[in-house]
Design a protein around this motif. Structure first.
Motif, mmCIF file in Angstrom:
data_model
loop_
_atom_site.group_PDB
_atom_site.id
_atom_site.type_symbol
_atom_site.label_atom_id
_atom_site.label_comp_id
_atom_site.label_asym_id
_atom_site.label_seq_id
_atom_site.Cartn_x
_atom_site.Cartn_y
_atom_site.Cartn_z
ATOM 1 N N GLY A 253 8.239 79.098 -12.698
ATOM 2 C CA GLY A 253 8.140 79.891 -11.763
ATOM 3 C C GLY A 253 6.951 79.677 -10.611
ATOM 4 O O GLY A 253 6.965 80.323 -9.452
ATOM 5 N N ALA A 254 6.066 78.749 -11.045
ATOM 6 C CA ALA A 254 4.980 78.494 -10.197
ATOM 7 C C ALA A 254 5.135 77.615 -9.085
ATOM 8 O O ALA A 254 6.146 76.683 -9.308
ATOM 9 C CB ALA A 254 3.879 77.836 -10.969
ATOM 10 N N SER A 255 4.502 77.562 -7.895
ATOM 11 C CA SER A 255 5.229 76.739 -6.782
ATOM 12 C C SER A 255 4.189 75.427 -6.803
ATOM 13 O O SER A 255 3.252 75.511 -7.490
ATOM 14 C CB SER A 255 4.590 77.690 -5.568
ATOM 15 N N GLU A 256 4.896 74.716 -6.020
ATOM 16 C CA GLU A 256 4.053 73.364 -5.709
ATOM 17 C C GLU A 256 2.691 73.380 -5.560
ATOM 18 O O GLU A 256 2.024 72.542 -5.914
ATOM 19 C CB GLU A 256 5.109 72.338 -5.065
ATOM 20 N N GLU A 257 2.543 74.345 -4.337
ATOM 21 C CA GLU A 257 1.103 74.359 -4.062
ATOM 22 C C GLU A 257 0.044 74.766 -4.972
ATOM 23 O O GLU A 257 -1.071 74.335 -5.189
ATOM 24 C CB GLU A 257 1.039 75.169 -2.726
ATOM 25 N N LYS A 258 0.588 75.903 -5.859
ATOM 26 C CA LYS A 258 -0.206 76.411 -6.903
ATOM 27 C C LYS A 258 -0.497 75.300 -7.812
ATOM 28 O O LYS A 258 -1.851 74.986 -8.128
ATOM 29 C CB LYS A 258 0.538 77.380 -7.679
ATOM 30 N N ILE A 259 0.380 74.308 -8.240
ATOM 31 C CA ILE A 259 0.049 73.123 -8.999
ATOM 32 C C ILE A 259 -0.816 72.371 -8.331
ATOM 33 O O ILE A 259 -2.058 71.807 -9.090
ATOM 34 C CB ILE A 259 1.429 72.647 -9.372
ATOM 35 N N ALA A 260 -0.710 71.853 -7.093
ATOM 36 C CA ALA A 260 -1.711 70.904 -6.452
ATOM 37 C C ALA A 260 -3.156 71.766 -6.537
ATOM 38 O O ALA A 260 -4.155 71.099 -6.803
ATOM 39 C CB ALA A 260 -1.276 70.682 -5.108
ATOM 40 N N TYR A 261 -3.139 72.901 -6.166
ATOM 41 C CA TYR A 261 -4.525 73.531 -6.100
ATOM 42 C C TYR A 261 -5.195 73.576 -7.564
ATOM 43 O O TYR A 261 -6.233 73.213 -7.632
ATOM 44 C CB TYR A 261 -4.181 75.038 -5.384
ATOM 45 N N LEU B 128 3.484 62.707 -20.120
ATOM 46 C CA LEU B 128 3.726 63.304 -18.882
ATOM 47 C C LEU B 128 2.308 63.063 -17.942
ATOM 48 O O LEU B 128 1.285 63.089 -18.538
ATOM 49 C CB LEU B 128 3.971 64.777 -18.998
ATOM 50 N N SER B 129 2.694 62.759 -16.578
ATOM 51 C CA SER B 129 1.379 62.639 -15.887
ATOM 52 C C SER B 129 0.797 64.211 -15.656
ATOM 53 O O SER B 129 1.407 65.251 -16.332
ATOM 54 C CB SER B 129 1.638 62.424 -14.515
ATOM 55 N N ALA B 130 -0.545 64.266 -15.375
ATOM 56 C CA ALA B 130 -1.045 65.520 -15.113
ATOM 57 C C ALA B 130 -0.438 66.367 -14.477
ATOM 58 O O ALA B 130 -0.253 67.685 -14.732
ATOM 59 C CB ALA B 130 -2.521 65.230 -14.593
ATOM 60 N N HIS B 131 0.156 66.169 -13.359
ATOM 61 C CA HIS B 131 1.260 67.043 -12.471
ATOM 62 C C HIS B 131 2.300 67.425 -13.210
ATOM 63 O O HIS B 131 2.740 68.706 -13.307
ATOM 64 C CB HIS B 131 1.436 66.373 -11.307
ATOM 65 N N GLU B 132 3.016 66.443 -13.998
ATOM 66 C CA GLU B 132 4.333 66.985 -14.772
ATOM 67 C C GLU B 132 3.557 67.994 -15.748
ATOM 68 O O GLU B 132 4.627 68.919 -16.095
ATOM 69 C CB GLU B 132 4.671 65.794 -15.240
ATOM 70 N N ASN B 133 2.648 67.501 -16.459
ATOM 71 C CA ASN B 133 2.121 68.532 -17.425
ATOM 72 C C ASN B 133 2.162 70.006 -17.158
ATOM 73 O O ASN B 133 2.248 70.797 -17.654
ATOM 74 C CB ASN B 133 0.785 68.026 -18.209
ATOM 75 N N LEU B 134 1.629 70.118 -15.808
ATOM 76 C CA LEU B 134 1.657 71.347 -15.095
ATOM 77 C C LEU B 134 2.889 71.929 -14.923
ATOM 78 O O LEU B 134 3.313 72.939 -15.140
ATOM 79 C CB LEU B 134 0.628 71.478 -14.039
ATOM 80 N N SER B 135 3.650 71.012 -14.133
ATOM 81 C CA SER B 135 4.993 71.573 -13.673
ATOM 82 C C SER B 135 5.915 71.872 -14.506
ATOM 83 O O SER B 135 6.783 72.631 -14.269
ATOM 84 C CB SER B 135 5.455 70.679 -12.462
ATOM 85 N N LEU B 136 6.130 71.159 -15.851
ATOM 86 C CA LEU B 136 7.027 71.392 -16.833
ATOM 87 C C LEU B 136 6.363 72.024 -17.842
ATOM 88 O O LEU B 136 7.198 72.127 -18.934
ATOM 89 C CB LEU B 136 7.466 70.028 -17.156
ATOM 90 N N SER B 137 5.373 72.974 -17.739
ATOM 91 C CA SER B 137 4.916 73.493 -19.034
ATOM 92 C C SER B 137 5.521 75.161 -18.932
ATOM 93 O O SER B 137 6.017 75.380 -17.818
ATOM 94 C CB SER B 137 3.284 73.834 -19.023
ATOM 95 N N SER B 138 5.399 75.508 -19.978
ATOM 96 C CA SER B 138 6.095 76.852 -20.078
ATOM 97 C C SER B 138 5.579 78.085 -18.940
ATOM 98 O O SER B 138 6.065 78.731 -18.695
ATOM 99 C CB SER B 138 6.214 77.405 -21.504
ATOM 100 N N TYR B 139 4.339 77.662 -18.929
ATOM 101 C CA TYR B 139 3.433 78.563 -18.276
ATOM 102 C C TYR B 139 3.575 78.448 -16.838
ATOM 103 O O TYR B 139 3.323 79.383 -15.807
ATOM 104 C CB TYR B 139 1.856 78.430 -18.279
ATOM 105 N N SER B 140 4.139 77.424 -16.333
ATOM 106 C CA SER B 140 4.351 77.070 -14.857
ATOM 107 C C SER B 140 5.641 77.495 -14.421
ATOM 108 O O SER B 140 6.119 77.487 -13.394
ATOM 109 C CB SER B 140 4.292 75.592 -14.745
#
Ligand code: HEM
Ligand SMILES: Nc1ncnc2c1ncn2[C@@H]1O[C@H](COP(=O)(O)OP(=O)(O)OP(=O)(O)O)[C@@H](O)[C@H]1O
Ligand SMILES: Nc1ncnc2c1ncn2[C@@H]1O[C@H](COP(=O)(O)OP(=O)(O)OP(=O)(O)O)[C@@H](O)[C@H]1O
Ligand SMILES: [Mg+2]
Ligand SMILES: [Mg+2]
Lengths: 224, 257, 203, 224, 203
Positions: C105-113, C91-103
């Motif tokens: 419910g996290a919003s897109e902005e949070k991930i980018a930030y 997974l890319s860095a972004h996907e690693n965040l957006s598809l992790s169990s900790y994310s």
């Protein structure tokens, strides 16, 4: 709360499907394996049509079981190694949802190619068209049950060799094999096959909750 | 109801604590050995020397006194293991895990004996070592399940973990056994009529049947004896570093002197 | 304010070695705890026991719930990062965040930030090509995805360069200010965290 | 120098055998896997004696290939993960000795149990006793060749794309399968089978140096 | 005395990133070199290039041979220890030494001495029950098995407690005295090794 579980379920499904599609071997290997096992019979034994037709239900089912089993074996191992499995268990979401999502994903990426391969094989082996539908139905039920069973085997043998998880799972897959071939051969002989399908369905219905829970137990074992 | 439940639980937990088990089993073991050997020998001698010769098969049939008890044991031991498996998974009683492990190899051996004696018996009576008959096939699968359990246990380095792993497997095993028996039955009758159904064999004469019963009982006792021995070995192996084990052996040495 | 987690008389032994005995401590909002011990002293084991991933300890864990009672059952969102980082190579860095169990419910902005914060550009490629340290940064980005109650981090400072170390310290302080607590492990006392627990029996 | 290579070879052999014996599942699982796969065929097809006898050569060979392939798959992965493979490559000893030692060790702990299992299977599949010796001979040659092939596949798929491994290994195993089956069926029909055995021997003779060298290359690929 | 290895104009890029460029250094008997860089700067890659495990660098490596000539081909015995330690779980500590590729030809006394030196009693049981740090000690014991010319050690100091750190330093000095050289990597300059090479491009 309820919709939360759905979202959770889809998060895992999406993640796993994405990873699977990035690595084409996950869905191509079972297909190729299936076709190789099936094509071996005409090659090594005899290309006679009637002979092959009589063999077909069994051969297709054996190939389906083996290829689904071989593919399932890594279902948890990667997540276990890279620490993502820990993370899923640390959240407060129910773990059997996780297991079920992973099994479903696995079935999508290996069960469907197997169905495709069996459709091709039914032509190679001269199966009559009338038996096509029952064959597909029984394979859907059967491969899903195999994915469940295989997931349990994989969880029990996490980090160990593939062959170990196969010997754990294979004895338990025999009822599926018997029922599955019975469905197809009854269909070929124009007999009633719904009874066998029902039994397979019942096994699946019991298996989904039962095996998912046992799989959760088996995974947790690896943490001790 | 819940009191009975709790009682069973606390009893199993208590009696199952390895040092306590070691204590009472070392008292029970000699008795168990004597009784099981007596019953077993009575059964064997009675069956092999004093029961009548079969009018059709001659003396070959006497293999029944090994074959049938071991076939029965092969199945009962899996049942026993499933019960222990349940206790291990639910209550995490350590010793019940060791019990499964100790029982597995005995169960596999009995099943193997049943398969081998059956084959030996089959050669003169059926003219072949093996037939894909429903009962034979399901016994073979039973043997596979045992080996799966043993293989899984040996593959895990951490033995308490391995115990829990095989508890799960024996629970699944017991659930699938009736299905296999049933489906194998259907399967056989599907293709061709069964030639060798064991159940329709002529009912046995009582003086053949009675020693058989004694043999079965003897086999059960032997199982209990072997199980206790295996379990004790297992406990000593697992807890070799614990003080109570070394004490036990120190005491033993003192007594020997 | 009530502590989020009370650990009472926790003991654990592994393969006949007593790892730790009668540990007592409390995890308080905004405060951190550092568990220090040499190799094999049981740091990883302790974290996993606290999280309920393994069930071999003896003693009591009491978690604060929403009604300000203490339960054996944990209802606080926790973040756990073990020796393995939980990063997927495909997974890319972004996907690693957006598809992790900790994310969850996290919003897109949070991930980018979060990615921005740790200095990882959103590599479109897979993370398999990144080095261990770069992966560690991605895993640190995930701390920022949601407001977790307690962060259990196993050896955050090992295999990191100075720049990343100070980044971590900064982020920890930032999250502390929001009321989060960290339980981290290490081989020697870091200067940042005051509350230290030593697991020091012989190796 | 020469005796050094021997010592080196035996060091690896000893190490791997020791590890294998510490985990009895390494040699038990191929045996049981073989027997389970064999028993699938009577269950799925038909328990009829004559029918099974005609099927037997193919069935035994399929089971042998599968179990040897499955077992070989982890031949390098553990050493790769725990860094010991690096160490073997860092020494100045020739690496194909390493590969050959590992393949031989692998064959000893999986090929021999497979031979035992095939002996049992030849009884339950009603193979005539006269075909026993040719079957064993062909299996020895064939499983060793499969260990070599499988090692190469395992090396290729170390860490990544398992697709390469199965796509390369399975098609290449088909000649072995056909030859092996031909040996056994010729023996059953009292025909001359020495030609097939010779071809298998020749394949092995070319395979040992060739595949070992390729495997070294394949392992080194994983370091780039 | 002639240097054992001369590295000339070594450059390497990975996936279009220049990792290092025109490195020049020499490995001299009894002297050590420390390669320092942040995560992903290419330390591991450099070590593997030096050993010939990967073949992607540009530049020249010249190894001293017995006739005091320089060759491209390495005839010096080298010891390499990567991020993974090369320890087998199913072997005991002793077997891990006696059956490792580095022990090839080492005597029984050497092995006993080495184990003793790092403070590992010969556990009869398997090493699977040991912690990461304990395994690291076993892998350090192997340094002592033979007289290697150059030791290439990837991050020897990470994940180690103070006691083990000073043990390593002691052993390094001891081996230096015998003429061995160490090429080690790390994230920050350790105080022990004077000759330092910085691989510091941006992360
Ligand atoms: C490998 C071959 C064989 C296997 C695996 C096998 C297996 C079994 C099993 C599982 C049982 C059931 C025990 C129970 O639960 O009551 C049994 C019973 C029995 N077997 Fe076999 N058997 C084999 C061969 C034979 C042969 C060749 C004969 C004799 C012709 C035979 C005669 C019997 C008899 C008389 C019983 C007792 C039946 C009863 O009273 O219920 N078996 N065998
Ligand atoms: N599965 C296990 N079975 C038995 N013992 C274990 C197991 N896992 C760990 N241990 C033992 O428990 C002890 C603590 O291990 P743990 O991994 O918690 O140490 P640690 O403090 O995290 O060490 P490190 O700094 O090396 O990571 C070690 O001595 C180890 O031998
Ligand atoms: N197989 C590979 N293919 C492409 N790029 C790679 C590969 N392996 C490593 N890299 C890249 O090479 C760079 C250097 O990696 P290397 O592992 O040498 O770093 P390092 O200095 O050892 O870092 P760390 O301190 O984290 O161990 C990294 O940026 C990494 O992304
Ligand atoms: Mg740790
Ligand atoms: Mg590195």
């Amino acid at each position: 709360m309820k919709s939360d579980i759905y979202n959770w379920f889809f998060l895992i499904l999406k993640r796993d499907l994405l990873i699977a599609f990035r690595r084409s071997s996950t869905y191509i290997t079972p297909l190729i394996f299936f076709l190789i096992v099936v094509s071996f019979f005409p090659l090594a034994l005899s290309p006679d049509q009637d002979f092959l037709r009589s063999l077909a239900p069994g051969v297709i089912w054996i190939a389906a079981l083996l290829s689904s089993l071989l593919a399932v074996e890594t279902i948890f191992s990667e997540d276990f190694k890279d620490g993502t499995l820990d993370e899923f268990f640390v959240t407060n979401e129910p773990s059997f949802v996780l297991v079920f999502a992973k099994v479903l994903c696995h079935w999508l990426i290996t069960g469907l190619p197997i169905l495709l391969a069996s459709a091709i094989s039914s032509i190679i082996l001269y199966l009559p068209a009338s038996s096509f539908l029952p064959m597909i139905c029984s394979l859907i039920l059967g491969t899903f049950f195999m994915s469940l069973l295989g997931a349990m085997g994989a969880a029990l043998s996490l980090g160990r060799s593939a062959i170990l998880s196969s010997i754990i799972v294979l004895p338990f897959s025999i009822p599926t094999l018997l029922m599955g071939t019975a469905v197809v051969s009854s269909a070929i002989n124009n007999q009633d096959y719904s009874g066998f399908l029902l039994i397979m369905g019942a096994m699946l219905a019991i298996g989904i909750p039962g095996l998912c829970l046992l799989t959760v137990e088996a995974i947790l074992l690896n943490y001790e | 109801m819940s009191r009975i439940w709790n009682f069973i639980k606390s009893w199993t937990v208590e009696m199952g604590s390895p040092p306590l088990f070691f204590q009472w089993s070392s008292k029970a073991l000699p008795w168990l050995a004597i009784i099981s050997i007596i019953v077993f020998s009575i059964g064997m001698v009675w069956g092999i020397f004093y029961s009548p010769t079969d009018y059709k098969q001659g003396d070959v049939y006497r293999i029944i006194y090994i074959h049938v008890p071991s076939a029965i044991l092969g199945q009962s031991i899996l049942m026993f293991m499933a019960i222990c498996g349940f206790i291990t998974v639910v209550w995490r009683v350590k010793i019940s895990g060791m019990l499964i492990k100790s029982a597995a190899s005995i169960g596999a051996s009995f099943t193997l004996i049943a398969l081998i004696t059956g084959s030996i018996w089959g050669k003169p009576t059926w003219g072949t070592w093996w037939v894909w008959d429903a009962r034979l096939t399901s016994t073979l699968i039973l043997f596979f399940i045992y080996t799966a359990i043993i293989g899984l246990h040996s593959s895990l380095d951490d033995k308490t973990k391995a115990d829990r792993a095989i508890s799960i497997l024996s629970l699944v095993g017991i659930a699938i056994i009736p299905i296999i028996k049933k489906s194998v039955d259907w399967w056989y009758t599907l293709h061709q009529p069964s030639t060798f159904t064991l159940s329709s064999a002529p009912s046995m004469a009582p003086d053949m049947y009675q020693p058989l019963l004694v043999c079965v009982l003897g086999f059960y006792l032997i199982f209990a004896f072997l199980l206790t021995m295996n379990l004790r070995a297992e406990i000593v192996f697992r807890e070799k570093n614990k003080t109570w084990v070394s004490k036990q052996y120190l005491n033993r040495q003192k007594n020997d002197k | 304010m009530l502590p989020k987690l009370k650990v009472k008389n926790l003991s654990c032994s592994r393969a006949d070695n007593l790892l730790f005995h009668d540990l007592n401590f409390e995890v308080v909002a905004g405060k951190n705890i550092e568990i220090i011990g040499s190799n094999g002293s049981g740091k990883t084991t302790l974290l996993r026991i606290l999280l309920g991933l393994i069930n071999i300890g003896e003693g009591k864990l009491e978690w604060l719930d929403n009604e300000e009672n203490y339960n054996h059952y944990r209802s606080i969102d926790c973040f756990y990062q073990g020796h393995s980082l939980g990063i997927k190579n495909l997974l890319s860095a972004h996907e690693n965040l957006s598809l992790s169990s900790y994310s969850f419910g996290a919003s897109e902005e949070k991930i980018a930030y979060a990615l921005d914060r740790v200095g990882i550009k959103n590599h479109l490629s897979f993370t398999s090509e990144l080095s261990v340290g770069q992966k560690k940064r991605i895993s640190i980005a995930r701390w920022l995805l949601k407001d977790f109650g307690i962060y259990f981090i196993d050896e955050p400072f090992s295999a990191l360069d100075d720049q990343a170390t100070s980044l971590i310290i900064e982020i920890i302080e930032e999250l502390n200010a929001k009321g989060a607590s960290f339980v981290i492990t290490g081989h020697r006392a870091s200067d940042v965290i005051s509350n230290q627990i030593f697991l020091d029996h012989e190796v």
